[in-house]
Design a protein around this motif. Structure first.
Motif, PDB file in Angstrom:
ATOM      1  N   SER A  52       0.815  -1.283  -0.010  1.00 59.86           N
ATOM      2  CA  SER A  52      -0.037  -0.042   0.053  1.00 59.86           C
ATOM      3  C   SER A  52       0.857   1.304   0.022  1.00 59.86           C
ATOM      4  CB  SER A  52      -0.872  -0.028   1.193  1.00 59.86           C
ATOM      5  OG  SER A  52      -0.058   0.078   2.386  1.00 59.86           O
ATOM      6  N   ARG A  53       2.109   0.931   0.315  1.00 55.73           N
ATOM      7  CA  ARG A  53       3.080   2.337   0.504  1.00 55.73           C
ATOM      8  C   ARG A  53       3.506   2.817  -0.943  1.00 55.73           C
ATOM      9  NH1 ARG A  53       6.507  -0.336   5.339  1.00 55.73           N
ATOM     10  NH2 ARG A  53       5.209   0.119   6.996  1.00 55.73           N
ATOM     11  N   PHE A  54       3.341   2.083  -1.678  1.00 61.32           N
ATOM     12  CA  PHE A  54       3.776   2.282  -3.228  1.00 61.32           C
ATOM     13  C   PHE A  54       2.647   2.858  -4.092  1.00 61.32           C
ATOM     14  CE2 PHE A  54       6.601  -1.619  -1.809  1.00 61.32           C
ATOM     15  CZ  PHE A  54       7.682  -0.809  -2.176  1.00 61.32           C
ATOM     16  N   PHE A  55       1.568   2.678  -3.699  1.00 67.30           N
ATOM     17  CA  PHE A  55       0.485   3.057  -4.894  1.00 67.30           C
ATOM     18  C   PHE A  55      -0.304   3.991  -4.350  1.00 67.30           C
ATOM     19  CE2 PHE A  55       0.463  -1.978  -5.237  1.00 67.30           C
ATOM     20  CZ  PHE A  55       1.634  -1.872  -6.082  1.00 67.30           C
ATOM     21  N   ASN A  56      -0.779   4.853  -5.195  1.00 63.37           N
ATOM     22  CA  ASN A  56      -1.610   6.116  -4.766  1.00 63.37           C
ATOM     23  C   ASN A  56      -3.193   5.404  -4.629  1.00 63.37           C
ATOM     24  OD1 ASN A  56       0.559   7.804  -6.700  1.00 63.37           O
ATOM     25  ND2 ASN A  56       0.013   8.644  -4.828  1.00 63.37           N
ATOM     26  N   GLN A  57      -3.336   4.572  -5.588  1.00 65.11           N
ATOM     27  CA  GLN A  57      -4.700   4.055  -5.645  1.00 65.11           C
ATOM     28  C   GLN A  57      -4.662   2.508  -6.117  1.00 65.11           C
ATOM     29  OE1 GLN A  57      -7.411   5.840  -4.955  1.00 65.11           O
ATOM     30  NE2 GLN A  57      -8.770   3.932  -5.187  1.00 65.11           N
ATOM     31  N   THR A  58      -5.706   1.832  -5.728  1.00 65.26           N
ATOM     32  CA  THR A  58      -5.462   0.066  -6.033  1.00 65.26           C
ATOM     33  C   THR A  58      -6.898   0.202  -6.576  1.00 65.26           C
ATOM     34  OG1 THR A  58      -4.026  -0.571  -4.663  1.00 65.26           O
ATOM     35  CG2 THR A  58      -5.603  -2.130  -5.688  1.00 65.26           C
ATOM     36  N   VAL A  59      -7.249  -0.403  -7.982  1.00 67.85           N
ATOM     37  CA  VAL A  59      -8.575  -0.591  -8.473  1.00 67.85           C
ATOM     38  C   VAL A  59      -8.474  -2.093  -8.978  1.00 67.85           C
ATOM     39  CG1 VAL A  59      -8.979   1.914  -9.281  1.00 67.85           C
ATOM     40  CG2 VAL A  59      -7.928   0.238 -10.786  1.00 67.85           C
ATOM     41  N   SER A  60      -9.805  -2.659  -9.123  1.00 68.25           N
ATOM     42  CA  SER A  60      -9.784  -4.141  -9.558  1.00 68.25           C
ATOM     43  C   SER A  60     -10.283  -3.912 -10.973  1.00 68.25           C
ATOM     44  CB  SER A  60     -10.737  -4.662  -8.859  1.00 68.25           C
ATOM     45  OG  SER A  60     -10.201  -4.884  -7.356  1.00 68.25           O
ATOM     46  N   LEU A  61      -9.932  -4.778 -11.890  1.00 66.30           N
ATOM     47  CA  LEU A  61     -10.296  -4.869 -13.191  1.00 66.30           C
ATOM     48  C   LEU A  61     -11.594  -5.529 -13.062  1.00 66.30           C
ATOM     49  CD1 LEU A  61      -9.301  -4.576 -16.107  1.00 66.30           C
ATOM     50  CD2 LEU A  61      -8.258  -7.001 -16.079  1.00 66.30           C
ATOM     51  N   PRO A  62     -12.603  -5.275 -13.698  1.00 65.61           N
ATOM     52  CA  PRO A  62     -13.966  -5.444 -13.738  1.00 65.61           C
ATOM     53  C   PRO A  62     -14.055  -6.912 -14.618  1.00 65.61           C
ATOM     54  CG  PRO A  62     -13.998  -3.265 -14.355  1.00 65.61           C
ATOM     55  CD  PRO A  62     -12.689  -3.725 -14.392  1.00 65.61           C
ATOM     56  N   GLN A  63     -14.731  -7.687 -13.993  1.00 64.87           N
ATOM     57  CA  GLN A  63     -14.681  -9.173 -14.499  1.00 64.87           C
ATOM     58  C   GLN A  63     -16.022  -9.330 -15.346  1.00 64.87           C
ATOM     59  OE1 GLN A  63     -12.478 -11.347 -13.824  1.00 64.87           O
ATOM     60  NE2 GLN A  63     -13.335 -13.374 -14.568  1.00 64.87           N
ATOM     61  N   PRO A  64     -16.004  -9.917 -16.481  1.00 57.65           N
ATOM     62  CA  PRO A  64     -17.156 -10.299 -17.153  1.00 57.65           C
ATOM     63  C   PRO A  64     -17.885 -11.322 -16.624  1.00 57.65           C
ATOM     64  CG  PRO A  64     -15.181 -11.154 -18.431  1.00 57.65           C
ATOM     65  CD  PRO A  64     -14.693 -10.108 -17.197  1.00 57.65           C
ATOM     66  N   LYS A  65     -19.115 -11.293 -17.015  1.00 49.37           N
ATOM     67  CA  LYS A  65     -20.028 -12.373 -16.543  1.00 49.37           C
ATOM     68  C   LYS A  65     -19.681 -13.775 -17.205  1.00 49.37           C
ATOM     69  CE  LYS A  65     -23.979  -9.859 -15.578  1.00 49.37           C
ATOM     70  NZ  LYS A  65     -25.388  -9.558 -15.750  1.00 49.37           N
ATOM     71  N   THR A  66     -19.382 -14.785 -16.429  1.00 56.31           N
ATOM     72  CA  THR A  66     -18.927 -16.094 -16.923  1.00 56.31           C
ATOM     73  C   THR A  66     -20.023 -16.267 -18.100  1.00 56.31           C
ATOM     74  OG1 THR A  66     -18.209 -16.635 -14.972  1.00 56.31           O
ATOM     75  CG2 THR A  66     -18.642 -18.509 -16.335  1.00 56.31           C
ATOM     76  N   ASN A  67     -21.270 -16.333 -18.011  1.00 49.54           N
ATOM     77  CA  ASN A  67     -22.157 -16.741 -18.681  1.00 49.54           C
ATOM     78  C   ASN A  67     -22.055 -15.874 -20.248  1.00 49.54           C
ATOM     79  OD1 ASN A  67     -24.328 -18.313 -19.231  1.00 49.54           O
ATOM     80  ND2 ASN A  67     -25.846 -16.550 -19.220  1.00 49.54           N
ATOM     81  N   ASP A  68     -21.751 -14.611 -20.166  1.00 51.97           N
ATOM     82  CA  ASP A  68     -21.707 -13.814 -21.175  1.00 51.97           C
ATOM     83  C   ASP A  68     -20.300 -14.472 -22.182  1.00 51.97           C
ATOM     84  OD1 ASP A  68     -23.843 -12.388 -20.756  1.00 51.97           O
ATOM     85  OD2 ASP A  68     -22.586 -10.683 -20.137  1.00 51.97           O
TER      86      ASP A  68
END
Length: 360
Positions: free
Chosen positions: A262-278
């Protein structure tokens, strides 16, 4: 083809994943944060499409912004992360301005503070005065100038000389950080002038979670020194959970890897996961589905897709890479089989096989 990122890696190629809008959102946000430098951690588990996302984003950004793509996995065999990073900066930023020899030379001279191979000779070679005085005399003069200590050859023991040499080396490294950041800013400014592109400079660092633990940490430890370089945005893609395991492998199981990162990053975001069904629907046209009643083909296909999707979700198989691998296995079995096979049965058997293999 761009030799760093394939030009055909574009969001339109992966329309089912629907991540272009997310890339646009990140670009708008980061452009506003970049004045004093910014570091974004893009988090997603292995196989979730981080590399594909970064490459598509790279190709969209490069029309308006300088972009550097650094594949840490490809340089994992080296013993010096900083050398690999500098090579990427040179190849992707400095090449368009290669005519400016003085600027390129300054970049490498300032960067040598961080390169491992330079360390043994740093105190004598790099610090040696242009006057050509002997190494020891040059070293003692630098110690006198830097620390204000009047040291002579007669009054300085070998042990004291080594201690002062180490202190001098450390002082020069600290000073070298700002010098190298200044050199980077100059190269970036010249690049913008020559190419008519816009700030900020984007640096994508990918595949850290696939690297040797010590190398992954070394990459982060090196780039942290210029995270706050003016008009530079670093996007570091990680499987954060896996990277934390790598950190603990180096520093011990009781080490708080989460706080460390956490000391290295200004912000952490998660990559949106597509729906498995799609995602399954997007790849199923390649697969021959054998329904129980061929007159109900469309109904059976949707029914089977939903069941397979539920099985993946139930067993927590969320990785697009893993889903794709299992699907290709099914394709191969269908191709080599001389008999009609039920697609649902094949998927269930292969998923169960994978789960058993993980438990062994």
């Amino acid at each position: 083809m761009d030799k760093f990122v394939e030009e055909n890696e574009v969001f339109g190629k992966y329309s089912i994943i629907k991540r272009e809008q997310y890339a646009d959102f990140l670009t708008n946000f980061l452009n506003q944060q970049a004045e004093n430098g910014y570091v974004l951690n893009l988090n997603a588990e292995w196989g979730a499409g981080k590399t594909t996302f970064l490459k598509c984003w790279y190709n969209k950004l490069k029309a308006n912004h300088p972009v550097v793509y650094f594949d840490a996995w490809k340089t994992d065999f080296t013993h010096d992360a900083m050398t690999a990073l500098m090579d990427s900066f040179h190849a992707q930023l400095a090449n368009p301005i290669s005519g400016n020899k003085a600027l390129i030379r300054d970049f490498y001279e300032k960067g040598m503070h961080f390169i491992k191979v330079a360390v043994p000779s740093l105190a004598v070679g790099y610090l040696k005065h242009k006057s050509g005085m002997p190494d020891d005399e040059s070293l003692l003069q630098d110690i006198t100038d830097t620390f204000g200590i009047n040291v002579t050859e007669d009054s300085c023991s070998d042990a004291l000389k080594e201690t002062l040499k180490a202190a001098l080396e450390q002082r020069k490294k600290v000073e070298g950080i700002n010098e190298f950041k200044t050199a980077l800013e100059k190269i970036a400014g010249e690049y913008i002038k020559v190419t008519n592109k816009n700030f900020p400079i984007y640096i994508f660092i990918d595949e850290l979670d696939r690297c040797r633990p010590n190398y992954a940490i070394e990459v982060i430890e090196n780039v942290k020194h210029f995270f706050n370089t003016k008009n530079f945005v670093f996007v570091i893609a990680t499987d954060t959970k896996q990277l934390q395991h790598s950190i603990k492998a180096i520093y011990g199981n009781n080490f708080d890897a989460s706080i460390y990162l956490s000391r290295f990053f200004n912000q952490t975001v998660s990559l949106p996961q597509p729906k498995t069904n799609d995602y399954l629907n997007s790849i199923f046209p390649e697969i021959h589905i054998t329904p129980h009643n061929k007159q109900e083909y469309s109904i059976d296909k949707e029914y089977i897709t939903n069941i397979i999707s539920d099985i993946f979700i139930y067993h927590k198989i969320n990785s697009l890479r893993e889903i794709s691998k299992i699907t290709k296995h099914v394709l191969m079995l269908q191709y080599v089989s001389n008999k009609e096979v039920n697609i649902l049965t094949l998927f269930i058997l292969i998923i169960l096989k994978n789960i058993i293999m993980m438990l062994i």
